[in-house]
Design an enzyme around this catalytic site. Structure first.
Site, PDB file in Angstrom:
ATOM      1  N   GLU A 133       0.802  -1.246   0.000  1.00  0.00           N
ATOM      2  CA  GLU A 133       0.000   0.000   0.000  1.00  0.00           C
ATOM      3  C   GLU A 133       0.827   1.285   0.000  1.00  0.00           C
ATOM      4  O   GLU A 133       0.527   2.224   0.736  1.00  0.00           O
ATOM      5  CB  GLU A 133      -0.961  -0.012   1.202  1.00  0.00           C
ATOM      6  N   GLU A 142      -6.321 -10.645  -1.117  1.00  0.00           N
ATOM      7  CA  GLU A 142      -7.128 -10.379   0.092  1.00  0.00           C
ATOM      8  C   GLU A 142      -8.611 -10.302  -0.259  1.00  0.00           C
ATOM      9  O   GLU A 142      -9.339  -9.438   0.203  1.00  0.00           O
ATOM     10  CB  GLU A 142      -6.680  -9.052   0.745  1.00  0.00           C
TER      11      GLU A 142
END
Ligand code: XIL
Length: 333
Positions: free
Chosen positions: A134, A241
């Site tokens: 991220e 995810e």
């Protein structure tokens, strides 16, 4: 007539690994489901820097070890999650004794030691690491997210970190992982980041697409465009995810104790379309769900604010949801 359960890992054995994010509580609750359906595991929190290395001279291996031992005993495999992130990272890592930021050499040295310990302890089961998680900014107009990593190591810090990860373990796959990975604005920045790394001769083996998706977004076309772009970089792709919450993006599910049947049907169609699409990409090597059954999902807090979001393939009792059956039906050998 009850339909016969088909293990997801068998269904997709020629296409991709199928994984679940777990923690010791999920393992205790859903062990049978995990063993039936999944051949890859991600540790939901307990290998993050802040969890496993809370003080400079103290590691907290206990919870990660429970999962690692389970993986070894059952001959599963593991995605390593994660080395460098702006969240769930220990403060001590960035600071000297007087509380000031450390210099670049100190931070890289600390990270290297950490990577070495993690590789020594779990290298036998981990085949891929989310090296950086991220790091791209969501907002238009800026490229990288501000973080202490960037502040101390400079604008090309991601390259430095991937080079370090390769030095520590040249034989494990090294991935960049992010969310909003199909949104054109962010997708293009992820593409640029990975392309630059490759152009500079950095070893980066793949892109992790988190796939925290909703009932309305992203569209199949958007996902396809992102997959095409990433695959064109000649890297592996992991869906890392995945969950599909029972509401639209930016909303939370209407409060109810039971999921609505028509929403479950819609969710099933979404999951089916996603898995049909995934099967078309040779680059996709692994698909991981962020959880096992609706008994627990991080989204219940994060999106539902304490209410259920029902984003997974098995219900709260561990029974397959329509989404599971639609995926099974979508499978083409
Ligand atoms: C989440 C966990 O599931 C939660 O339990 C924790 O409180 C916050 O982190 N992106 C990631 C994951 O890369 O590590 C996050 O996991 C979800 C978003």
């Amino acid at each position: 007539m009850t339909k016969k359960i088909k293990p997801l890992k068998d269904l997709f054995k020629h296409q991709f690994k199928i994984g679940a994010a777990i923690n010791p509580e999920i393992l205790a609750h859903d062990e049978e489901l995990i063993l039936t359906h999944f051949n890859s595991v991600t540790v939901e929190n307990d290998m993050k820097f802040g969890e496993i290395h809370p003080e400079e001279n103290r590691y907290a291996f206990e919870r990660a070890d429970i999962i690692a031992d389970f993986v070894r005993e059952n001959h599963l495999t593991m995605r390593g999650h994660t080395f460098v992130w702006h969240n769930q990272t220990s403060d001590w890592l960035f600071k000297d004794q007087s509380g000031k930021n450390v210099d670049e050499a100190t931070l890289l040295d600390r990270l290297e030691q950490h990577m070495r310990i993690m590789n020594q302890r779990y290298g036998d089961i981990i085949y891929v690491w989310d090296v950086v998680n991220e790091a791209i900014e969501d907002k238009k107009g800026s490229y990288l997210r501000e973080s202490l990593w960037k502040e101390i190591l400079g604008d090309n810090y991601i390259e430095k970190i991937f080079r370090l990860a390769e030095k520590v373990n040249p034989s494990v796959d090294l991935f960049y992982n992010d969310y909003n990975e199909t949104k054109p604005e962010k997708r293009d920045k992820i593409y640029k980041l990975v392309k630059n790394l490759k152009d500079n001769g950095v070893k980066i083996d793949g892109i992790g697409m988190q796939a925290h998706w909703s009932m309305d977004k992203p569209s199949i076309d958007e996902i396809k465009e992102a997959l095409d772009m990433y695959a064109s970089l000649d890297v592996k792709i992991h869906i890392t995810e995945m969950d599909v919450r029972l509401c639209n993006e930016g909303e939370k599910p209407k409060f109810a104790t039971e999921p609505e049947p028509e929403m479950l049907k819609k969710q099933a169609l979404r999951y089916q379309a996603f898995f049909k699409l995934f099967q078309q990409y040779e680059a996709i090597e692994s698909v991981t769900l962020w959880g096992v059954s609706d008994y627990y999902s991080w989204l219940d807090d994060f999106i539902g604010k304490g209410n259920k979001t029902w984003p997974l393939l098995f219900n709260e009792e561990g029974r397959p949801k329509e989404a599971y059956w639609y995926i099974v039906d979508s499978f083409s050998e």
